[in-house]
Design a protein around this motif. Structure first.
Motif, PDB file in Angstrom:
ATOM      1  N   TRP A  78      10.521   7.653  23.433  1.00 54.03           N
ATOM      2  CA  TRP A  78       9.742   7.754  24.660  1.00 54.03           C
ATOM      3  C   TRP A  78       9.990   9.107  25.302  1.00 54.03           C
ATOM      4  O   TRP A  78      10.909   9.828  24.929  1.00 54.03           O
ATOM      5  CB  TRP A  78      10.081   6.611  25.607  1.00 54.03           C
ATOM      6  CG  TRP A  78      11.450   6.702  26.217  1.00 54.03           C
ATOM      7  CD1 TRP A  78      11.766   7.167  27.452  1.00 54.03           C
ATOM      8  CD2 TRP A  78      12.686   6.299  25.613  1.00 54.03           C
ATOM      9  NE1 TRP A  78      13.123   7.088  27.649  1.00 54.03           N
ATOM     10  CE2 TRP A  78      13.705   6.557  26.534  1.00 54.03           C
ATOM     11  CE3 TRP A  78      13.030   5.745  24.381  1.00 54.03           C
ATOM     12  CZ2 TRP A  78      15.044   6.285  26.283  1.00 54.03           C
ATOM     13  CZ3 TRP A  78      14.360   5.483  24.121  1.00 54.03           C
ATOM     14  CH2 TRP A  78      15.351   5.747  25.054  1.00 54.03           C
ATOM     15  N   ASP A  80      11.097  11.302  28.461  1.00 56.01           N
ATOM     16  CA  ASP A  80      11.970  11.204  29.624  1.00 56.01           C
ATOM     17  C   ASP A  80      11.962  12.549  30.347  1.00 56.01           C
ATOM     18  O   ASP A  80      12.753  13.437  30.024  1.00 56.01           O
ATOM     19  CB  ASP A  80      13.380  10.821  29.183  1.00 56.01           C
ATOM     20  CG  ASP A  80      14.335  10.652  30.359  1.00 56.01           C
ATOM     21  OD1 ASP A  80      13.862  10.485  31.496  1.00 56.01           O
ATOM     22  OD2 ASP A  80      15.552  10.690  30.125  1.00 56.01           O
ATOM     23  N   ALA A 138      11.104  -2.008  25.236  1.00 55.82           N
ATOM     24  CA  ALA A 138      11.533  -1.627  26.581  1.00 55.82           C
ATOM     25  C   ALA A 138      10.719  -2.381  27.615  1.00 55.82           C
ATOM     26  O   ALA A 138       9.577  -2.760  27.370  1.00 55.82           O
ATOM     27  CB  ALA A 138      11.366  -0.124  26.767  1.00 55.82           C
ATOM     28  N   ASP A 139      11.313  -2.583  28.789  1.00 56.83           N
ATOM     29  CA  ASP A 139      10.555  -3.154  29.897  1.00 56.83           C
ATOM     30  C   ASP A 139      10.158  -2.044  30.868  1.00 56.83           C
ATOM     31  O   ASP A 139      10.478  -0.877  30.657  1.00 56.83           O
ATOM     32  CB  ASP A 139      11.336  -4.279  30.586  1.00 56.83           C
ATOM     33  CG  ASP A 139      12.575  -3.790  31.326  1.00 56.83           C
ATOM     34  OD1 ASP A 139      12.752  -2.561  31.505  1.00 56.83           O
ATOM     35  OD2 ASP A 139      13.377  -4.646  31.745  1.00 56.83           O
ATOM     36  N   GLN A 140       9.458  -2.392  31.947  1.00 56.67           N
ATOM     37  CA  GLN A 140       8.963  -1.382  32.872  1.00 56.67           C
ATOM     38  C   GLN A 140      10.079  -0.727  33.680  1.00 56.67           C
ATOM     39  O   GLN A 140       9.861   0.305  34.324  1.00 56.67           O
ATOM     40  CB  GLN A 140       7.922  -1.986  33.827  1.00 56.67           C
ATOM     41  CG  GLN A 140       8.475  -3.020  34.789  1.00 56.67           C
ATOM     42  CD  GLN A 140       8.425  -4.425  34.248  1.00 56.67           C
ATOM     43  OE1 GLN A 140       8.339  -4.639  33.040  1.00 56.67           O
ATOM     44  NE2 GLN A 140       8.479  -5.405  35.131  1.00 56.67           N
ATOM     45  N   ASN A 141      11.284  -1.273  33.654  1.00 57.60           N
ATOM     46  CA  ASN A 141      12.418  -0.694  34.381  1.00 57.60           C
ATOM     47  C   ASN A 141      13.279   0.207  33.513  1.00 57.60           C
ATOM     48  O   ASN A 141      14.315   0.693  33.964  1.00 57.60           O
ATOM     49  CB  ASN A 141      13.281  -1.813  34.973  1.00 57.60           C
ATOM     50  CG  ASN A 141      12.506  -2.663  35.957  1.00 57.60           C
ATOM     51  OD1 ASN A 141      11.778  -2.133  36.790  1.00 57.60           O
ATOM     52  ND2 ASN A 141      12.640  -3.973  35.842  1.00 57.60           N
ATOM     53  N   GLY A 142      12.887   0.413  32.261  1.00 55.58           N
ATOM     54  CA  GLY A 142      13.634   1.306  31.383  1.00 55.58           C
ATOM     55  C   GLY A 142      14.754   0.652  30.607  1.00 55.58           C
ATOM     56  O   GLY A 142      15.493   1.337  29.902  1.00 55.58           O
ATOM     57  N   LYS A 143      14.910  -0.650  30.695  1.00 54.75           N
ATOM     58  CA  LYS A 143      15.928  -1.331  29.900  1.00 54.75           C
ATOM     59  C   LYS A 143      15.399  -1.535  28.490  1.00 54.75           C
ATOM     60  O   LYS A 143      14.215  -1.809  28.293  1.00 54.75           O
ATOM     61  CB  LYS A 143      16.292  -2.681  30.523  1.00 54.75           C
ATOM     62  CG  LYS A 143      16.967  -2.547  31.873  1.00 54.75           C
ATOM     63  CD  LYS A 143      17.250  -3.908  32.471  1.00 54.75           C
ATOM     64  CE  LYS A 143      17.866  -3.763  33.843  1.00 54.75           C
ATOM     65  NZ  LYS A 143      18.041  -5.069  34.492  1.00 54.75           N
TER      66      LYS A 143
END
Length: 173
Positions: A78, A80, A138-143
């Motif tokens: 992704w 960053d 990944a989820d929308q919170n970056g985890k």
């Protein structure tokens, strides 16, 4: 169950992580290292074909002569803030396939900005359990999350149990 391709759509970088040679270091076809290749021109040209791009040589127990093989790699990439980051998981498999015990080793992870430096290690394994990882999401919170199947080390068969592992630091742990 694995995903060996990553795509940073902002920078247009395709990454692939696969089990490869080089043959002179891993002459046994049952062994192997992970090689990472990247392309920034939609796959017309690729970087990372030299032995210097072996992804897992520096991890303990994954060096030539120790009869370990990296299998079933999963790669997630992704953007960053302008930097392509990657996170990976894979299982180490012992090459003693004639031995019913200990064929599967443990799951390993590594992460960092594309081009390195990469950090990683082995996932802690519970007593009498070994892991077989699947793809990273990944989820929308970056985890980051990955699903792991457990393997009975006495039989090398799947136990039917699954574990979800989570990373809150871009795959570094």
């Amino acid at each position: 169950y694995s995903n060996q391709l990553g795509y940073d759509w902002v920078n247009g970088i395709i990454s692939i992580l696969y089990r490869g040679g080089p043959e002179e270091e891993y002459p046994n076809p049952g062994n192997g290292s992970l090689v990472i290749n990247t392309s920034s021109d939609r796959g017309s040209t690729w970087s990372g074909t030299s032995p210097s791009n072996i992804f897992n040589d520096d991890l303990p127990g994954n060096i030539p002569g120790e009869e370990l093989s990296a299998r079933h790699p999963s790669l997630y990439s992704w953007n960053d803030n302008g930097t392509t980051r990657i996170a990976t998981v894979w299982s180490n498999i012992f090459a003693t396939f004639l031995n019913p015990n200990g064929v599967f080793g443990e799951a390993t992870f590594k992460a960092g900005p594309l081009g390195g430096p990469y950090q990683g290690g082995r996932l802690p394994k519970e007593t009498a359990m070994q892991y077989f990882p699947s793809k990273i999401v990944a989820d929308q919170n970056g985890k980051l999350y990955s699903l792991f199947q457990s393997i009975n080390p006495d039989t090398d068969l799947l136990t039917g149990e699954f574990f979800v592992m989570m990373s809150t630091d871009n795959g570094l742990s």
